[in-house]
Design an enzyme around this catalytic site. Structure first.
Site, PDB file in Angstrom:
ATOM      1  N   VAL A 152       6.069   6.074  -0.849  1.00 55.79           N
ATOM      2  CA  VAL A 152       6.527   5.416   0.362  1.00 55.79           C
ATOM      3  C   VAL A 152       5.870   4.047   0.330  1.00 55.79           C
ATOM      4  O   VAL A 152       4.645   3.947   0.263  1.00 55.79           O
ATOM      5  CB  VAL A 152       6.115   6.208   1.626  1.00 55.79           C
ATOM      6  CG1 VAL A 152       6.539   5.467   2.873  1.00 55.79           C
ATOM      7  CG2 VAL A 152       6.701   7.615   1.591  1.00 55.79           C
ATOM      8  N   MET A 165       0.811  -1.173   0.000  1.00 61.11           N
ATOM      9  CA  MET A 165       0.000   0.000   0.000  1.00 61.11           C
ATOM     10  C   MET A 165       0.860   1.244   0.000  1.00 61.11           C
ATOM     11  O   MET A 165       1.061   1.852   1.020  1.00 61.11           O
ATOM     12  CB  MET A 165      -0.977   0.032   1.141  1.00 61.11           C
ATOM     13  CG  MET A 165      -0.453  -0.268   2.480  1.00 61.11           C
ATOM     14  SD  MET A 165      -1.660  -1.132   3.481  1.00 61.11           S
ATOM     15  CE  MET A 165      -2.405  -2.220   2.350  1.00 61.11           C
ATOM     16  N   PRO A 166       1.332   1.557  -1.151  1.00 60.20           N
ATOM     17  CA  PRO A 166       2.143   2.769  -1.229  1.00 60.20           C
ATOM     18  C   PRO A 166       1.337   4.023  -0.934  1.00 60.20           C
ATOM     19  O   PRO A 166       0.148   4.095  -1.234  1.00 60.20           O
ATOM     20  CB  PRO A 166       2.609   2.789  -2.685  1.00 60.20           C
ATOM     21  CG  PRO A 166       2.500   1.384  -3.145  1.00 60.20           C
ATOM     22  CD  PRO A 166       1.327   0.821  -2.396  1.00 60.20           C
ATOM     23  N   LEU A 167       2.004   4.966  -0.323  1.00 57.61           N
ATOM     24  CA  LEU A 167       1.495   6.323  -0.230  1.00 57.61           C
ATOM     25  C   LEU A 167       2.142   7.052  -1.392  1.00 57.61           C
ATOM     26  O   LEU A 167       3.363   7.207  -1.433  1.00 57.61           O
ATOM     27  CB  LEU A 167       1.872   6.972   1.097  1.00 57.61           C
ATOM     28  CG  LEU A 167       1.599   8.463   1.215  1.00 57.61           C
ATOM     29  CD1 LEU A 167       0.123   8.769   1.026  1.00 57.61           C
ATOM     30  CD2 LEU A 167       2.104   8.984   2.553  1.00 57.61           C
TER      31      LEU A 167
END
Length: 129
Positions: free
Chosen positions: A72, A1-3
């Site tokens: 991120v 789950m990238p930001l």
């Protein structure tokens, strides 16, 4: 789950920006293996002077359509990252006319204990995710 943080220069309409975000999300799911609806994107528009994105000696000239992606993310394989970069650039070029030289990426790896999605919990650690 990238930001996923996306930085662009002001001047594009909402439809263009929504499509840019959708393309990046779709490619993220396909290449980085993130679940559907696992979407955390923040798009920021800047005045031209606020984005100084130079070429680091590569001979790349940027235009007003420059896009910087900063993710991120949990650690990803080199192959997955390269596929992500390539597919995003190709689709942005084909669907929005963004020059490939105008797209830059920076991925910042982190670990499961670096995430809390709400309520002060570490959901990856407590078994909720």
């Amino acid at each position: 789950m990238p930001l996923m943080r996306i930085d662009v220069i002001k001047g594009h309409d909402e439809q263009y920006l929504q499509k840019l975000m959708r393309i990046a999300y779709e490619v993220q799911v396909a290449t980085l293996g993130t679940p559907e609806n696992d979407r955390y994107q923040i798009l920021t528009q800047h005045e031209p002077f606020e984005m100084q994105i130079f070429d680091t000696g590569l001979g790349i000239e940027r235009t007003k359509d420059v896009v910087l992606f900063n993710l991120v993310t949990r650690p990803r394989s080199t192959k997955a990252k390269q596929m992500f970069y390539s597919e995003v650039v190709n689709r942005l070029n084909e669907e929005l006319g963004i020059r490939k030289a105008d797209v830059m990426f920076s991925l910042v790896p982190n670990n499961d204990d670096d995430w809390s999605f709400g309520n002060g919990e570490a959901e990856f650690l407590n078994g909720k995710l």
